[in-house]
Enzyme design. Structure first.
Site, PDB file in Angstrom:
ATOM      1  CB  CYS A  91      33.433  59.354  28.605  1.00  0.00           C
ATOM      2  SG  CYS A  91      32.834  59.183  29.583  1.00  0.00           S
ATOM      3  NE  ARG A 150      37.983  56.144  25.929  1.00  0.00           N
ATOM      4  CZ  ARG A 150      38.743  55.428  26.518  1.00  0.00           C
ATOM      5  NH1 ARG A 150      39.958  55.993  25.193  1.00  0.00           N
ATOM      6  NH2 ARG A 150      38.812  56.093  27.407  1.00  0.00           N
ATOM      7  CD1 TRP A 190      30.487  52.126  29.034  1.00  0.00           C
ATOM      8  CD2 TRP A 190      30.611  53.092  30.782  1.00  0.00           C
ATOM      9  NE1 TRP A 190      30.567  51.266  29.630  1.00  0.00           N
ATOM     10  CE2 TRP A 190      30.367  51.427  31.104  1.00  0.00           C
ATOM     11  CE3 TRP A 190      31.242  53.297  32.200  1.00  0.00           C
ATOM     12  CZ2 TRP A 190      30.410  50.577  32.197  1.00  0.00           C
ATOM     13  CZ3 TRP A 190      30.918  52.154  33.527  1.00  0.00           C
ATOM     14  CH2 TRP A 190      30.896  51.275  33.393  1.00  0.00           C
ATOM     15  CG  ASN A 250      37.192  60.240  29.565  1.00  0.00           C
ATOM     16  OD1 ASN A 250      36.033  59.495  30.982  1.00  0.00           O
ATOM     17  ND2 ASN A 250      37.982  59.235  29.652  1.00  0.00           N
ATOM     18  N   GLY A 251      36.284  61.373  33.375  1.00  0.00           N
ATOM     19  CA  GLY A 251      35.585  60.811  34.749  1.00  0.00           C
ATOM     20  C   GLY A 251      35.034  61.090  35.214  1.00  0.00           C
ATOM     21  CD  GLU A 281      38.962  34.687  37.479  1.00  0.00           C
ATOM     22  OE1 GLU A 281      37.663  33.937  36.918  1.00  0.00           O
ATOM     23  OE2 GLU A 281      38.764  35.117  35.866  1.00  0.00           O
ATOM     24  CE  LYS A 312      39.357  35.447  32.898  1.00  0.00           C
ATOM     25  NZ  LYS A 312      38.197  35.012  33.120  1.00  0.00           N
ATOM     26  CD  GLU A 368      36.290  32.449  30.961  1.00  0.00           C
ATOM     27  OE1 GLU A 368      35.037  32.892  30.787  1.00  0.00           O
ATOM     28  OE2 GLU A 368      37.799  33.271  31.484  1.00  0.00           O
ATOM     29  CG  HIS A 376      41.337  13.759  50.153  1.00  0.00           C
ATOM     30  ND1 HIS A 376      40.992  12.344  51.508  1.00  0.00           N
ATOM     31  CD2 HIS A 376      41.314  15.032  50.899  1.00  0.00           C
ATOM     32  CE1 HIS A 376      41.715  12.269  51.866  1.00  0.00           C
ATOM     33  NE2 HIS A 376      42.029  14.106  52.248  1.00  0.00           N
ATOM     34  CE  LYS A 415      32.841  41.631  29.144  1.00  0.00           C
ATOM     35  NZ  LYS A 415      34.041  40.626  30.115  1.00  0.00           N
TER      36      LYS A 415
HETATM   37  C1  G6P Z   1      29.683  35.055  31.534  1.00  0.00           C
HETATM   38  C2  G6P Z   1      31.626  35.601  31.370  1.00  0.00           C
HETATM   39  C3  G6P Z   1      32.009  35.837  32.133  1.00  0.00           C
HETATM   40  C4  G6P Z   1      31.173  36.345  33.558  1.00  0.00           C
HETATM   41  C5  G6P Z   1      30.155  35.407  33.821  1.00  0.00           C
HETATM   42  C6  G6P Z   1      29.396  35.910  34.704  1.00  0.00           C
HETATM   43  O1  G6P Z   1      30.038  33.669  31.268  1.00  0.00           O
HETATM   44  O2  G6P Z   1      32.185  35.050  30.679  1.00  0.00           O
HETATM   45  O3  G6P Z   1      33.272  36.295  31.675  1.00  0.00           O
HETATM   46  O4  G6P Z   1      32.524  35.926  34.505  1.00  0.00           O
HETATM   47  O5  G6P Z   1      29.008  35.453  32.329  1.00  0.00           O
HETATM   48  O6  G6P Z   1      29.129  37.542  34.209  1.00  0.00           O
HETATM   49  P1  G6P Z   1      29.127  38.871  35.456  1.00  0.00           P
HETATM   50  O7  G6P Z   1      28.502  40.143  34.334  1.00  0.00           O
HETATM   51  O8  G6P Z   1      27.673  38.364  35.852  1.00  0.00           O
HETATM   52  O9  G6P Z   1      29.776  39.516  35.905  1.00  0.00           O
END
Ligand code: G6P
Length: 607
Positions: free
Chosen positions: A2, A27, A75, A101-102, A480, A484, A487, A503, A602
């Site tokens: 928020c 935010r 939010w 907010n909180g 991961e 990163k 991406e 292998h 996203k």
């Molecule tokens: C997209 C985003 C990733 C995310 C994935 C799953 O590929 O770019 O960052 O990990 O979706 O999204 P979710 O909202 O289900 O975690």
């Protein structure tokens, strides 16, 4: 999460409040509202959805004039993002209006208590108890300070509050505890806000409120009190940021800001789930004694969080766990029945493949537990049970705090389930819970340890291919870390279980390759040392990640990034931090669009 803004001065309040809210949009929010003091009354306007909806409503409203007021972007956490649940909230007698907010953790008991005292509730929010408490305590002797302090003393949880009252024309009040709130000092006008983003257009002179402090603002003065009501002398600080930078809280990119926010996000996710030394998930109704198998499903980083979760749950619960990409699971006639628990992980709660996999498993009788960040999202609604990650809104496409908070929930759930199933002793439970609770602090230390990462990124950003290797949880973290990097920097990168190198992939190792060797799992350190020697012998450069004090690694690798020591089962959230930063600085060196990488979204709501 928020956003809060407050203003008092000579100018009309509403345009200033709306501009402030616009700057707090980043935010994340799903409804908004303002309240102003006008002609002895509080006048209010609220709207679900975008700020433009609120602007539209205000355009039609004649009485929203006045020179002091409060505004809010909400939010949703408690209660859907509707107009009724939107802030500001107002007391039954119409005297007080507040923005918050909180999260108020004891709101249910306070709500019952206030209902018994005759207060009427109109929303589903945790916030509403605060405004009724203010009315109640103010009723004793009409003393604002006493009413605000008494109200604050009744609240458990976190709050930044903005308050106006019809008996205090031209005054706005602010108080905070574990949620951000700052005061803006202007010429003949004063402000408060969640962060400087909302203020820098009007003033760069700010006062940082400490936890427990509250402030009384008039157009010509700001008085700050401590939690027992004594006046405090505060320093006015000049903010150096320009307006544009402030939108990202002073960070160059949202991704960096979100990386830095991880200690706070983890704290918000972990602490409310620990009560009297036990893990508790509010509202969770799960008969674990019926569960014979767990399937974890997700996409992208959420899937990689699941890969870590498998190690933790299997180790603590001794239940078989499968982890499967949702896009695969949904089309392979999954073997699931009423003895299957499906754990679906999703930051957005809207990922189409994850929704598809849930439906497939659900139709075969599986019970669904969702780990989701967005309240009221599709996956949250579909699931039988939801555990929210309280990461707050994540703006950068590449997830960081979303992922680490998912890890924290999986750790907490594994411990909770092990206990429910009678598979863990009291002492080990206590010790492991203590280790989970340390994660926010350890992640902060991992950030503090990361000062050499920009230089390492400067050294390695021209590499065209990077391999991540590791064993056990290190291997899952490598997945991961590698994602990163690809991406946001577009470098080719792959993650392999270190034992699998010989292998096949070792054929690709030559002097042009960078190998990131994840060596935090100390029980397998000798094996990893062997793998490092294998790739070094073929000319690769090795950047190792290890727990502080691991001397063996210093002798083997070309460069080492240390992370603070942590419980091996829970180290993923700590170990990923330097890899996030490494990816970030490589991408920055290569001039990439870090927050909005090409071709990525996203929230992936289509297949
Ligand atoms: C997209 C985003 C990733 C995310 C994935 C799953 O590929 O770019 O960052 O990990 O979706 O999204 P979710 O909202 O289900 O975690």
């Amino acid at each position: 999460m928020c956003g809060i803004i407050g203003f008092t001065g000579e100018r009309s309040a509403v345009p200033i409040l709306l501009d402030g809210l616009k700057r707090l949009e980043y935010r994340g929010y799903d409804s908004a509202g303002v309240a102003v003091f006008n002609d002895g009354k509080i006048c209010m306007s609220k709207a679900a959805g975008q700020l433009s909806n609120l602007r539209e409503k205000i355009r039609d409203s004649a009485n929203l004039t006045g020179n002091s007021g409060i505004g809010h972007t909400r939010w949703a956490t408690h209660g859907a993002p509707t107009e009724t649940n939107a802030h500001p909230h107002i007391s039954n007698n119409g005297k007080f209006s507040i923005v918050h907010n909180g999260i108020i953790e004891n709101y249910e008991s306070l709500r019952e208590e206030l209902k018994e005292k005759g207060f009427d509730f109109y929303s589903q929010t945790d916030t509403e108890v605060i405004v009724h408490l203010l009315e109640y305590y103010y009723g004793f002797n009409g003393d604002f300070k006493a009413a605000i302090m008494k109200t604050a003393s009744r609240l458990a949880g976190s709050y930044a509050l903005g308050i106006i009252c019809t008996d205090a024309p031209g005054k706005i009040f602010a108080i905070r505890e574990s949620s951000p709130l700052i005061i803006g000092v202007g010429a003949g006008e004063n402000y408060f806000a969640s962060d400087v983003t909302a203020l820098v257009e009007n003033t760069r002179n700010v006062i940082y409120l400490e936890d427990g402090e509250f402030a009384e603002l008039t157009p010509c003065g700001v008085t700050v009190y401590d939690c027992i009501g004594r006046k405090v002398d505060k320093t006015v600080t000049r903010v150096a940021w320009d307006v544009e930078a402030a939108e990202k809280g002073g960070y160059e990119h949202f991704m960096l800001k979100e990386i830095m926010e991880q200690p706070r996000a983890l704290k918000s996710t972990i602490e409310p789930r620990v009560k009297q030394g036990r893990v508790e998930f509010e509202g969770l109704e799960l008969d674990l004694s019926r569960v014979r198998k767990i399937i974890i499903t997700a996409c992208g980083s959420a899937y990689y969080a699941g890969c870590v979760g498998r190690y933790v749950i299997e180790e603590l619960c001794r239940l078989p766990v499968e982890v499967e990409l949702a896009s695969e699971l949904r089309y392979r006639n999954p073997i699931a029945d009423e003895h299957t628990l499906l754990i679906a992980i999703s930051q957005s709660g809207e990922t189409a493949d994850t929704i598809g996999a849930i439906k497939e498993c659900r139709s075969r009788g599986a019970s669904v537990l969702a780990i989701v960040n967005v309240v009221g999202s599709t996956i949250a609604k579909l699931a039988d049970n939801v555990i929210y990650t309280w990461a707050g809104p994540e703006i950068a496409v590449a997830t960081t705090k979303g992922y680490t908070t998912q890890l924290a929930v999986l750790d907490l759930f594994a411990l909770y389930a092990a206990d429910e199933l009678g598979r863990i002793g009291a002492e080990r439970y206590r010790q492991l819970l203590g280790q989970i609770m340390k994660l926010p602090m350890l992640v902060q230390r991992a950030l503090d340890f990361s000062s050499n990462i920009p230089a390492l990124a400067g050294r390695y950003h021209k590499n065209r291919t990077v391999f991540f290797i590791g064993r056990n949880i290190d291997c899952a973290v490598g997945l991961e870390g590698s994602l990163k990097l690809k991406e946001i920097s577009y470098l080719h990168s792959e993650a392999y279980p270190a034992g699998e190198l010989k292998h096949g992939t070792i054929a690709l190792i030559d002097p042009d390759r960078l190998v990131v060797a994840l060596a935090c799992h100390e029980a397998l350190l000798d094996k990893m040392t062997g793998n490092i020697q294998e790739v070094k012998a073929r000319g690769a450069t090795v950047l190792a990640v290890a727990q502080e004090g691991t001397k063996k690694i210093v002798a083997e690798a070309d460069d080492v990034i240390f992370v603070p020591r942590a419980e091996p089962l829970f180290i993923a959230a700590v170990e990923i931090v330097p890899l996030q930063l490494f990816a970030y600085y490589i991408a920055r060196n290569n001039g990439c669009d870090i927050d909005k990488p090409k071709n990525l979204a996203k929230s992936v709501t289509v297949e």
